[in-house]
Design a protein around this motif. Structure first.
Motif, PDB file in Angstrom:
ATOM      1  N   ASP A   1      29.691  49.150   5.612  1.00 24.42           N
ATOM      2  CA  ASP A   1      28.984  50.422   5.749  1.00 24.42           C
ATOM      3  C   ASP A   1      27.592  50.235   6.348  1.00 24.42           C
ATOM      4  O   ASP A   1      27.170  51.004   7.207  1.00 24.42           O
ATOM      5  CB  ASP A   1      28.876  51.125   4.394  1.00 24.42           C
ATOM      6  N   LYS A   2      26.887  49.203   5.898  1.00 25.18           N
ATOM      7  CA  LYS A   2      25.544  48.948   6.434  1.00 25.18           C
ATOM      8  C   LYS A   2      25.611  48.553   7.904  1.00 25.18           C
ATOM      9  O   LYS A   2      24.742  48.929   8.694  1.00 25.18           O
ATOM     10  CB  LYS A   2      24.833  47.873   5.627  1.00 25.18           C
ATOM     11  N   LEU A   3      26.632  47.791   8.287  1.00 27.72           N
ATOM     12  CA  LEU A   3      26.782  47.424   9.691  1.00 27.72           C
ATOM     13  C   LEU A   3      27.051  48.652  10.551  1.00 27.72           C
ATOM     14  O   LEU A   3      26.486  48.798  11.641  1.00 27.72           O
ATOM     15  CB  LEU A   3      27.900  46.398   9.873  1.00 27.72           C
ATOM     16  N   GLU A   4      27.909  49.534  10.071  1.00 25.44           N
ATOM     17  CA  GLU A   4      28.195  50.766  10.821  1.00 25.44           C
ATOM     18  C   GLU A   4      26.940  51.627  10.935  1.00 25.44           C
ATOM     19  O   GLU A   4      26.662  52.188  11.990  1.00 25.44           O
ATOM     20  CB  GLU A   4      29.336  51.546  10.174  1.00 25.44           C
ATOM     21  N   ALA A   5      26.174  51.711   9.855  1.00 30.07           N
ATOM     22  CA  ALA A   5      24.940  52.500   9.882  1.00 30.07           C
ATOM     23  C   ALA A   5      23.922  51.887  10.838  1.00 30.07           C
ATOM     24  O   ALA A   5      23.142  52.611  11.474  1.00 30.07           O
ATOM     25  CB  ALA A   5      24.360  52.615   8.477  1.00 30.07           C
ATOM     26  N   PHE A   6      23.921  50.570  10.958  1.00 29.87           N
ATOM     27  CA  PHE A   6      23.010  49.885  11.864  1.00 29.87           C
ATOM     28  C   PHE A   6      23.152  50.425  13.283  1.00 29.87           C
ATOM     29  O   PHE A   6      22.159  50.545  14.005  1.00 29.87           O
ATOM     30  CB  PHE A   6      23.287  48.372  11.844  1.00 29.87           C
ATOM     31  N   GLU A   7      24.367  50.758  13.670  1.00 30.85           N
ATOM     32  CA  GLU A   7      24.627  51.240  15.021  1.00 30.85           C
ATOM     33  C   GLU A   7      23.790  52.464  15.382  1.00 30.85           C
ATOM     34  O   GLU A   7      23.384  52.619  16.517  1.00 30.85           O
ATOM     35  CB  GLU A   7      26.117  51.567  15.182  1.00 30.85           C
ATOM     36  N   GLY A   8      23.517  53.329  14.414  1.00 31.95           N
ATOM     37  CA  GLY A   8      22.795  54.560  14.715  1.00 31.95           C
ATOM     38  C   GLY A   8      21.323  54.542  14.365  1.00 31.95           C
ATOM     39  O   GLY A   8      20.636  55.550  14.536  1.00 31.95           O
ATOM     40  N   GLN A   9      20.810  53.423  13.881  1.00 30.09           N
ATOM     41  CA  GLN A   9      19.427  53.370  13.417  1.00 30.09           C
ATOM     42  C   GLN A   9      18.411  53.110  14.519  1.00 30.09           C
ATOM     43  O   GLN A   9      17.222  53.317  14.310  1.00 30.09           O
ATOM     44  CB  GLN A   9      19.271  52.290  12.342  1.00 30.09           C
ATOM     45  N   GLY A  10      18.833  52.629  15.647  1.00 24.05           N
ATOM     46  CA  GLY A  10      17.907  52.345  16.733  1.00 24.05           C
ATOM     47  C   GLY A  10      17.103  51.072  16.552  1.00 24.05           C
ATOM     48  O   GLY A  10      16.139  50.827  17.278  1.00 24.05           O
ATOM     49  N   THR A  11      17.483  50.241  15.574  1.00 22.13           N
ATOM     50  CA  THR A  11      16.736  49.006  15.312  1.00 22.13           C
ATOM     51  C   THR A  11      16.752  48.083  16.518  1.00 22.13           C
ATOM     52  O   THR A  11      15.724  47.487  16.868  1.00 22.13           O
ATOM     53  CB  THR A  11      17.309  48.276  14.075  1.00 22.13           C
ATOM     54  N   GLU A  12      17.892  47.956  17.155  1.00 19.79           N
ATOM     55  CA  GLU A  12      17.993  47.069  18.313  1.00 19.79           C
ATOM     56  C   GLU A  12      16.995  47.488  19.395  1.00 19.79           C
ATOM     57  O   GLU A  12      16.276  46.659  19.955  1.00 19.79           O
ATOM     58  CB  GLU A  12      19.421  47.077  18.848  1.00 19.79           C
ATOM     59  N   LYS A  13      16.933  48.762  19.656  1.00 16.65           N
ATOM     60  CA  LYS A  13      16.007  49.279  20.667  1.00 16.65           C
ATOM     61  C   LYS A  13      14.559  49.036  20.246  1.00 16.65           C
ATOM     62  O   LYS A  13      13.718  48.657  21.071  1.00 16.65           O
ATOM     63  CB  LYS A  13      16.272  50.778  20.855  1.00 16.65           C
ATOM     64  N   ARG A  14      14.257  49.220  18.959  1.00 16.18           N
ATOM     65  CA  ARG A  14      12.891  48.998  18.470  1.00 16.18           C
ATOM     66  C   ARG A  14      12.504  47.517  18.543  1.00 16.18           C
ATOM     67  O   ARG A  14      11.358  47.193  18.874  1.00 16.18           O
ATOM     68  CB  ARG A  14      12.732  49.530  17.042  1.00 16.18           C
ATOM     69  N   VAL A  15      13.441  46.613  18.241  1.00 13.83           N
ATOM     70  CA  VAL A  15      13.141  45.179  18.349  1.00 13.83           C
ATOM     71  C   VAL A  15      12.825  44.829  19.794  1.00 13.83           C
ATOM     72  O   VAL A  15      11.834  44.149  20.083  1.00 13.83           O
ATOM     73  CB  VAL A  15      14.308  44.310  17.814  1.00 13.83           C
ATOM     74  N   ARG A  16      13.647  45.295  20.704  1.00 16.08           N
ATOM     75  CA  ARG A  16      13.424  44.970  22.114  1.00 16.08           C
ATOM     76  C   ARG A  16      12.104  45.558  22.621  1.00 16.08           C
ATOM     77  O   ARG A  16      11.379  44.914  23.388  1.00 16.08           O
ATOM     78  CB  ARG A  16      14.614  45.399  22.952  1.00 16.08           C
ATOM     79  N   ALA A  17      11.773  46.762  22.191  1.00 14.09           N
ATOM     80  CA  ALA A  17      10.494  47.366  22.583  1.00 14.09           C
ATOM     81  C   ALA A  17       9.327  46.564  22.000  1.00 14.09           C
ATOM     82  O   ALA A  17       8.328  46.313  22.687  1.00 14.09           O
ATOM     83  CB  ALA A  17      10.436  48.818  22.117  1.00 14.09           C
ATOM     84  N   PHE A  18       9.455  46.144  20.746  1.00  9.45           N
ATOM     85  CA  PHE A  18       8.417  45.328  20.118  1.00  9.45           C
ATOM     86  C   PHE A  18       8.223  44.028  20.889  1.00  9.45           C
ATOM     87  O   PHE A  18       7.093  43.621  21.170  1.00  9.45           O
ATOM     88  CB  PHE A  18       8.796  45.044  18.661  1.00  9.45           C
ATOM     89  N   LEU A  19       9.302  43.379  21.233  1.00 10.15           N
ATOM     90  CA  LEU A  19       9.206  42.115  21.964  1.00 10.15           C
ATOM     91  C   LEU A  19       8.493  42.302  23.303  1.00 10.15           C
ATOM     92  O   LEU A  19       7.725  41.436  23.730  1.00 10.15           O
ATOM     93  CB  LEU A  19      10.586  41.499  22.156  1.00 10.15           C
ATOM     94  N   MET A  20       8.730  43.425  23.938  1.00  2.00           N
ATOM     95  CA  MET A  20       8.046  43.700  25.216  1.00  2.00           C
ATOM     96  C   MET A  20       6.538  43.813  25.007  1.00  2.00           C
ATOM     97  O   MET A  20       5.758  43.440  25.890  1.00  2.00           O
ATOM     98  CB  MET A  20       8.591  44.974  25.857  1.00  2.00           C
ATOM     99  N   THR A  21       6.115  44.305  23.840  1.00  2.00           N
ATOM    100  CA  THR A  21       4.675  44.437  23.581  1.00  2.00           C
ATOM    101  C   THR A  21       4.013  43.090  23.365  1.00  2.00           C
ATOM    102  O   THR A  21       2.786  43.004  23.360  1.00  2.00           O
ATOM    103  CB  THR A  21       4.387  45.331  22.353  1.00  2.00           C
ATOM    104  N   LEU A  22       4.798  42.049  23.177  1.00  3.21           N
ATOM    105  CA  LEU A  22       4.244  40.720  22.911  1.00  3.21           C
ATOM    106  C   LEU A  22       4.007  39.910  24.179  1.00  3.21           C
ATOM    107  O   LEU A  22       3.552  38.765  24.104  1.00  3.21           O
ATOM    108  CB  LEU A  22       5.184  39.943  21.974  1.00  3.21           C
TER     109      LEU A  22
END
Length: 187
Positions: free
Chosen positions: A161-182
């Motif tokens: 359930d947590k893995l399925e919910a991960f799909e809609g949380q946008g975490t992947e996009k936020r990690v990649r955006a954070f990395l770009m700020t570095l």
């Protein structure tokens, strides 16, 4: 899941969570051969056949071991020689499915395949955050890092359930955006 660490960033000392790098090391003996069944590949210089995802590789033995392991490159399976799931396979098998396997419970194949594909992305992101933790992060960057690491390391571990919910949380996009700020740390 994570170890507490401290680092000096921008002249300040601030405690922050670190990626537990041990979870990013593959242990095929604790996996249900998920890379050999979950991933698709096309006939190419890397693979001699086409294989869709969710279908066991014809070289996968009943014992979840590769029948041609020592000859993979000579047999045309160069892609297998270079592949590393970074611990996603055993994490799905042991943490998400509590040691159960599609081998003994064929009805799990689809669910395990789906979970593995998602966990691969999570482990890729954890690896990227692990690399980022070596940078001289500011306190604000550490706060963002900590929040992202919490999203990738849920309380109580991962479940289907947590893995399925991960799909809609946008975490992947936020990690990649954070990395770009570095980028300013490495230019």
């Amino acid at each position: 899941m994570t170890a507490e660490g401290a680092a000096v960033h921008a002249g300040k000392k601030k405690d922050y969570a670190l990626v537990d790098a041990s979870i990013l090391i593959a242990d095929c003996n604790k996996c249900a051969a998920l890379c050999c069944v979950s991933l698709a590949f096309d006939r190419s210089d890397w693979f001699p056949i086409e294989k869709p995802n969710g279908v066991p590789c014809p070289q996968l033995g009943e014992n979840n071991q590769c029948k041609i392991y020592d000859r993979r490159e000579q047999e045309g399976y160069r892609g297998c020689c270079d592949y590393d799931c970074h611990g996603a396979g055993q994490r799905v098998t042991q943490e998400v499915f509590k040691g159960r396997s599609w081998r003994t419970e064929p009805q799990l194949l689809s669910d395990m395949t789906r979970a593995f594909v998602i966990m691969l992305r999570i482990h890729e992101l954890l690896g990227l955050l692990d690399a980022a933790s070596a940078l001289p992060l500011t306190d604000e960057e550490i706060d963002t890092y900590d929040g992202l690491l919490m999203d990738l390391s849920p309380s109580g571990g991962w479940s289907e359930d947590k893995l399925e919910a991960f799909e809609g949380q946008g975490t992947e996009k936020r990690v990649r955006a954070f990395l770009m700020t570095l980028r300013h740390h490495v230019v």
